[in-house]
Enzyme design. Sequence first.
Site, PDB file in Angstrom:
ATOM      1  NE  ARG A 107      -3.664   0.597   1.913  1.00  0.00           N
ATOM      2  CZ  ARG A 107      -4.955   0.676   2.447  1.00  0.00           C
ATOM      3  NH1 ARG A 107      -5.162   1.433   3.625  1.00  0.00           N
ATOM      4  NH2 ARG A 107      -6.130   0.058   1.945  1.00  0.00           N
ATOM      5  CG  HIS A 134      -8.437   0.000  -2.758  1.00  0.00           C
ATOM      6  ND1 HIS A 134      -7.681  -0.784  -2.340  1.00  0.00           N
ATOM      7  CD2 HIS A 134      -9.107   0.260  -1.330  1.00  0.00           C
ATOM      8  CE1 HIS A 134      -7.722  -1.295  -1.169  1.00  0.00           C
ATOM      9  NE2 HIS A 134      -8.621  -0.642  -0.478  1.00  0.00           N
ATOM     10  CD  GLN A 137     -12.849  -2.189  -0.447  1.00  0.00           C
ATOM     11  OE1 GLN A 137     -12.163  -2.130   0.405  1.00  0.00           O
ATOM     12  NE2 GLN A 137     -14.399  -2.667  -0.410  1.00  0.00           N
ATOM     13  CG  ASP A 225     -14.105   6.087  -0.300  1.00  0.00           C
ATOM     14  OD1 ASP A 225     -13.964   5.609   0.752  1.00  0.00           O
ATOM     15  OD2 ASP A 225     -12.952   5.831  -1.106  1.00  0.00           O
ATOM     16  CB  CYS A 266     -14.063   0.721   0.431  1.00  0.00           C
ATOM     17  SG  CYS A 266     -13.346   2.307   0.621  1.00  0.00           S
ATOM     18  NE  ARG A 294     -10.182  -5.487   0.629  1.00  0.00           N
ATOM     19  CZ  ARG A 294      -9.424  -4.498   1.063  1.00  0.00           C
ATOM     20  NH1 ARG A 294      -9.923  -3.519   1.742  1.00  0.00           N
ATOM     21  NH2 ARG A 294      -8.100  -4.325   0.720  1.00  0.00           N
TER      22      ARG A 294
HETATM   23  N1   CP Z   1     -11.189  -0.491   2.785  1.00  0.00           N
HETATM   24  C1   CP Z   1     -10.022  -0.450   3.127  1.00  0.00           C
HETATM   25  O1   CP Z   1      -8.899  -0.714   2.254  1.00  0.00           O
HETATM   26  O2   CP Z   1      -9.521  -0.416   4.460  1.00  0.00           O
HETATM   27  P1   CP Z   1      -8.295  -0.028   5.187  1.00  0.00           P
HETATM   28  O3   CP Z   1      -7.825   1.101   4.890  1.00  0.00           O
HETATM   29  O4   CP Z   1      -8.609  -0.149   6.566  1.00  0.00           O
HETATM   30  O5   CP Z   1      -7.303  -1.035   4.836  1.00  0.00           O
HETATM   31  N1  NVA Z   2     -10.362   6.758  -0.759  1.00  0.00           N
HETATM   32  C1  NVA Z   2      -9.797   6.278   0.554  1.00  0.00           C
HETATM   33  C2  NVA Z   2      -9.962   4.642   0.619  1.00  0.00           C
HETATM   34  C3  NVA Z   2      -9.500   4.065   1.919  1.00  0.00           C
HETATM   35  C4  NVA Z   2      -9.618   2.636   1.886  1.00  0.00           C
HETATM   36  C5  NVA Z   2      -8.351   6.583   0.694  1.00  0.00           C
HETATM   37  O1  NVA Z   2      -7.378   6.292  -0.426  1.00  0.00           O
HETATM   38  O2  NVA Z   2      -7.898   7.081   1.862  1.00  0.00           O
END
Ligand code: CP
Ligand code: NVA
Length: 308
Positions: A107, A134, A137, A225, A266, A294
């Site tokens: 990530r 992502h 997800q 989101d 998400c 997930r």
């Molecule tokens: N939805 C998601 O990716 O959550 P986290 O940021 O908690 O991993």
């Molecule tokens: N759009 C959000 C998703 C988190 C899982 C972010 O990037 O912070």
Amino acid sequence: MTHFLDIHKTSKADLRNILDVAKTVKDARAGLPKATLDAEQPLAGHMVALIFEKPSTRTRVSFDVGVRQMGGQTMVLSGQDMQLGHGETIADTARVLSRYVDMIMIRTFEEDTLLELADHATVPVINGLTNRTHPCQIMADILTFEEHRGPIKGKKVVWVGDGNNVCASFLHAAGQFGFDMTFTGPETLDPEQEFIDLARAEGSTIEIVRDPFEAVKGADLVVADTWVSMHDSQTTKERRHNQLRAYQVNDELMSHAKPDSLFMHCLPAHREEEATSSVMDGPHSVIFDEAENRLHAQKAVMRWCLGK
Ligand code: CP
Ligand code: NVA
């Protein structure tokens, strides 16, 4: 090398196969027939590095649990604690990690970091979120939709709010899984044209409708989101809130979608901002099924990456 970098970079047949495996491994754990997959321990003897340059609850825990359920081991690394965060190149990091571990999930902020890691790694690399996409997800989200409503092909998905990284992967999925998508939000937060063009090139109808009530008409799925993502500057927070307030997903907005529409987010959510608790905890919501899925979807992604 079989990397899982983005939904449009994986073939339609492989994506469908991954979801089939995800459903099978999920059923297996629920004690249903075909309860043999986890017993095979396909990741026995495998070490998986999970690198986080941003916070995470779901991605971190679901990957960690998934690897362990399949008999493997994990190493959770923070980018800041690695030399990567102190000037070592991504290419060198990829070459070194490939000598120790069997797969890398990352990530990170910049998409280029993910791509450079994948270019130089000799083990599979999985995208656990970048500023742009992502994909894990959305694999979980498609699994969730199809469990509740059957094939997503031909359905109408409405993205409400910021055309962000999660929205981008939904657009990739629209093209690959053959559903239509409407974006509703302020013009300054539209998804990048590249994502829209890719979905249209695959035959999906992609629309931008500024009026959220108009947009959700006929929606099979409404998705929200956070209004401020992890990569967004906090200095834009107030402006974004002002722009997005009209795009809150509340009971009134949901009443304009199909009566049997689903609601997804998400997570993590800011309750009473992008969506009300009445929607998040209401009859349309499948947000915790998404979170659970997930785990199952990513187990299938990891098996696919390793050819297991
Ligand atoms: N939805 C998601 O990716 O959550 P986290 O940021 O908690 O991993
Ligand atoms: N759009 C959000 C998703 C988190 C899982 C972010 O990037 O912070």
